[in-house]
Motif scaffolding. Structure first.
Motif, PDB file in Angstrom:
ATOM      1  N   ARG A  91       0.818  -1.214   0.000  1.00  0.00           N
ATOM      2  CA  ARG A  91       0.000   0.000   0.000  1.00  0.00           C
ATOM      3  C   ARG A  91       0.850   1.261   0.000  1.00  0.00           C
ATOM      4  O   ARG A  91       0.420   2.289  -0.490  1.00  0.00           O
ATOM      5  N   PHE A  92       2.046   1.204   0.603  1.00  0.00           N
ATOM      6  CA  PHE A  92       2.809   2.423   0.870  1.00  0.00           C
ATOM      7  C   PHE A  92       4.123   2.537   0.088  1.00  0.00           C
ATOM      8  O   PHE A  92       4.989   3.289   0.493  1.00  0.00           O
ATOM      9  N   MET A  93       4.339   1.796  -0.998  1.00  0.00           N
ATOM     10  CA  MET A  93       5.588   1.905  -1.746  1.00  0.00           C
ATOM     11  C   MET A  93       5.684   3.303  -2.359  1.00  0.00           C
ATOM     12  O   MET A  93       4.936   3.645  -3.266  1.00  0.00           O
ATOM     13  N   ALA A  94       6.603   4.111  -1.845  1.00  0.00           N
ATOM     14  CA  ALA A  94       6.745   5.495  -2.297  1.00  0.00           C
ATOM     15  C   ALA A  94       7.848   5.610  -3.338  1.00  0.00           C
ATOM     16  O   ALA A  94       8.808   4.842  -3.361  1.00  0.00           O
ATOM     17  N   PHE A  95       7.695   6.617  -4.188  1.00  0.00           N
ATOM     18  CA  PHE A  95       8.637   6.828  -5.278  1.00  0.00           C
ATOM     19  C   PHE A  95      10.037   7.137  -4.773  1.00  0.00           C
ATOM     20  O   PHE A  95      11.018   6.768  -5.405  1.00  0.00           O
TER      21      PHE A  95
ATOM     22  N   THR B 259       2.995   7.618  -2.995  1.00  0.00           N
ATOM     23  CA  THR B 259       3.023   6.161  -3.107  1.00  0.00           C
ATOM     24  C   THR B 259       2.431   5.788  -4.458  1.00  0.00           C
ATOM     25  O   THR B 259       1.876   6.625  -5.163  1.00  0.00           O
ATOM     26  N   TRP B 260       2.534   4.519  -4.814  1.00  0.00           N
ATOM     27  CA  TRP B 260       2.091   4.096  -6.141  1.00  0.00           C
ATOM     28  C   TRP B 260       0.573   4.061  -6.236  1.00  0.00           C
ATOM     29  O   TRP B 260      -0.131   3.847  -5.263  1.00  0.00           O
ATOM     30  N   ARG B 261       0.087   4.305  -7.431  1.00  0.00           N
ATOM     31  CA  ARG B 261      -1.328   4.211  -7.759  1.00  0.00           C
ATOM     32  C   ARG B 261      -1.446   3.298  -8.974  1.00  0.00           C
ATOM     33  O   ARG B 261      -0.684   3.420  -9.917  1.00  0.00           O
ATOM     34  N   SER B 262      -2.425   2.423  -8.932  1.00  0.00           N
ATOM     35  CA  SER B 262      -2.639   1.526 -10.062  1.00  0.00           C
ATOM     36  C   SER B 262      -3.269   2.297 -11.220  1.00  0.00           C
ATOM     37  O   SER B 262      -4.115   3.157 -11.019  1.00  0.00           O
ATOM     38  N   VAL B 263      -2.833   1.966 -12.430  1.00  0.00           N
ATOM     39  CA  VAL B 263      -3.457   2.495 -13.628  1.00  0.00           C
ATOM     40  C   VAL B 263      -4.260   1.337 -14.207  1.00  0.00           C
ATOM     41  O   VAL B 263      -3.696   0.343 -14.652  1.00  0.00           O
ATOM     42  N   GLY B 264      -5.553   1.434 -14.157  1.00  0.00           N
ATOM     43  CA  GLY B 264      -6.409   0.351 -14.636  1.00  0.00           C
ATOM     44  C   GLY B 264      -6.754  -0.623 -13.519  1.00  0.00           C
ATOM     45  O   GLY B 264      -6.461  -0.382 -12.348  1.00  0.00           O
ATOM     46  N   PRO B 265      -7.378  -1.741 -13.894  1.00  0.00           N
ATOM     47  CA  PRO B 265      -7.816  -2.723 -12.891  1.00  0.00           C
ATOM     48  C   PRO B 265      -6.627  -3.328 -12.145  1.00  0.00           C
ATOM     49  O   PRO B 265      -5.511  -3.370 -12.646  1.00  0.00           O
ATOM     50  N   ILE B 266      -6.911  -3.819 -10.941  1.00  0.00           N
ATOM     51  CA  ILE B 266      -5.882  -4.413 -10.101  1.00  0.00           C
ATOM     52  C   ILE B 266      -6.407  -5.726  -9.534  1.00  0.00           C
ATOM     53  O   ILE B 266      -7.580  -5.857  -9.229  1.00  0.00           O
ATOM     54  N   HIS B 267      -5.510  -6.709  -9.434  1.00  0.00           N
ATOM     55  CA  HIS B 267      -5.849  -7.999  -8.816  1.00  0.00           C
ATOM     56  C   HIS B 267      -4.736  -8.339  -7.828  1.00  0.00           C
ATOM     57  O   HIS B 267      -3.554  -8.215  -8.147  1.00  0.00           O
TER      58      HIS B 267
ATOM     59  N   ILE C 193       2.310  15.035  -2.272  1.00  0.00           N
ATOM     60  CA  ILE C 193       2.073  14.937  -0.827  1.00  0.00           C
ATOM     61  C   ILE C 193       0.598  14.620  -0.562  1.00  0.00           C
ATOM     62  O   ILE C 193       0.271  13.762   0.249  1.00  0.00           O
ATOM     63  N   ALA C 194      -0.291  15.330  -1.246  1.00  0.00           N
ATOM     64  CA  ALA C 194      -1.729  15.141  -1.025  1.00  0.00           C
ATOM     65  C   ALA C 194      -2.501  15.459  -2.301  1.00  0.00           C
ATOM     66  O   ALA C 194      -2.045  16.231  -3.141  1.00  0.00           O
ATOM     67  N   GLN C 195      -3.659  14.822  -2.416  1.00  0.00           N
ATOM     68  CA  GLN C 195      -4.589  15.085  -3.510  1.00  0.00           C
ATOM     69  C   GLN C 195      -5.946  15.364  -2.876  1.00  0.00           C
ATOM     70  O   GLN C 195      -6.464  14.527  -2.132  1.00  0.00           O
ATOM     71  N   ASP C 196      -6.505  16.520  -3.148  1.00  0.00           N
ATOM     72  CA  ASP C 196      -7.785  16.932  -2.553  1.00  0.00           C
ATOM     73  C   ASP C 196      -7.748  16.828  -1.028  1.00  0.00           C
ATOM     74  O   ASP C 196      -8.676  16.328  -0.403  1.00  0.00           O
ATOM     75  N   ASN C 197      -6.647  17.268  -0.430  1.00  0.00           N
ATOM     76  CA  ASN C 197      -6.439  17.298   1.027  1.00  0.00           C
ATOM     77  C   ASN C 197      -6.320  15.917   1.673  1.00  0.00           C
ATOM     78  O   ASN C 197      -6.369  15.797   2.887  1.00  0.00           O
ATOM     79  N   ILE C 198      -6.184  14.867   0.891  1.00  0.00           N
ATOM     80  CA  ILE C 198      -5.991  13.512   1.415  1.00  0.00           C
ATOM     81  C   ILE C 198      -4.580  13.077   1.049  1.00  0.00           C
ATOM     82  O   ILE C 198      -4.161  13.206  -0.112  1.00  0.00           O
ATOM     83  N   VAL C 199      -3.836  12.556   2.030  1.00  0.00           N
ATOM     84  CA  VAL C 199      -2.423  12.241   1.806  1.00  0.00           C
ATOM     85  C   VAL C 199      -2.238  11.193   0.719  1.00  0.00           C
ATOM     86  O   VAL C 199      -3.043  10.280   0.564  1.00  0.00           O
ATOM     87  N   THR C 200      -1.155  11.352  -0.045  1.00  0.00           N
ATOM     88  CA  THR C 200      -0.793  10.384  -1.083  1.00  0.00           C
ATOM     89  C   THR C 200       0.509   9.667  -0.736  1.00  0.00           C
ATOM     90  O   THR C 200       1.061   8.967  -1.566  1.00  0.00           O
ATOM     91  N   ARG C 201       0.984   9.873   0.480  1.00  0.00           N
ATOM     92  CA  ARG C 201       2.205   9.226   0.962  1.00  0.00           C
ATOM     93  C   ARG C 201       2.209   9.285   2.489  1.00  0.00           C
ATOM     94  O   ARG C 201       1.492  10.111   3.062  1.00  0.00           O
ATOM     95  N   PRO C 202       3.016   8.453   3.158  1.00  0.00           N
ATOM     96  CA  PRO C 202       3.115   8.574   4.617  1.00  0.00           C
ATOM     97  C   PRO C 202       3.717   9.928   5.007  1.00  0.00           C
ATOM     98  O   PRO C 202       4.700  10.378   4.422  1.00  0.00           O
ATOM     99  N   ILE C 203       3.090  10.579   5.983  1.00  0.00           N
ATOM    100  CA  ILE C 203       3.565  11.868   6.494  1.00  0.00           C
ATOM    101  C   ILE C 203       3.639  11.764   8.014  1.00  0.00           C
ATOM    102  O   ILE C 203       2.646  11.404   8.647  1.00  0.00           O
TER     103      ILE C 203
END
Length: 194
Positions: free
Chosen positions: A15-19, A58-66, A158-168
């Protein structure tokens, strides 16, 4: 980053693999000095107490994920232990002899990261990237060609729409919302002080 093979990730990195962990690994491969990780070509967010993190989501999936689970045996090389001061583990007998660690296998077509930093230096480092995630010896996370670094219309590192996108760290006292979790906030992520 387009993927050919599924990524294998352990908790909590699935869930938390950051660039910044990826760039830190590449920079360390080029210059095997732990100090190189402190000077990646990424912007830093610094708190009043001097604590800092990189602008790297952190990483975001592009498309479906399994997701499914695989068990992989743990091995630490002597070179790794010496370079980072990790106590050597006896894998011939005892606790680590047959240690199989559960990992998440992530099937997705691509992973996306949001970063803020020196685009040319980041592109240069990414030329050495061939895999994402763990267990490269199993060909897991193999990528298709050099990753693209493209400008984005907004800084979501750091954040998208005030929600974190990485551990802070809570100590940075940012206005962003997120889930409280006990995870490291900057590379090397396994180091307890981070």
């Amino acid at each position: 980053i387009r993927l050919i093979e599924p990524m294998i990730l352990s908790e909590p990195s699935y869930r938390f693999m950051a660039f910044d962990s990826i760039l830190g690994w590449i920079a360390y491969q080029r210059t095997p000095d732990p100090a190189v990780i402190e000077s990646l070509p990424l912007s830093k967010l610094t708190g009043a107490n001097g604590q800092w993190i990189y602008h790297a989501s952190t990483w975001r999936s592009v498309g479906p994920i399994h997701l499914d689970t695989v068990n992989v045996h743990r091995r630490l090389t002597e070179e790794f232990c010496d370079a980072w001061g990790v106590p050597k583990q006896n894998t011939e007998s005892g606790h680590y002899r047959n240690m199989a660690i559960a990992h998440q296998r992530v099937l997705t077509s691509a992973a996306r990261f949001y970063v803020h930093g020196d685009r040319l230096a980041i592109t240069d480092l990414l030329q050495d990237l061939q895999h994402l995630g763990q267990k490269r010896s199993l060909n897991a996370g193999r990528i298709l060609g050099p990753p693209e670094v493209i400008p984005w219309h907004e800084d979501w590192s750091i954040a998208q729409d005030n929600i974190v996108t990485r551990p802070i760290p809570v100590a940075l006292q940012t206005p962003y919302r997120g889930i409280l979790a006990s995870v490291a906030a900057r590379p090397p992520y396994w180091a307890g002080a981070h």
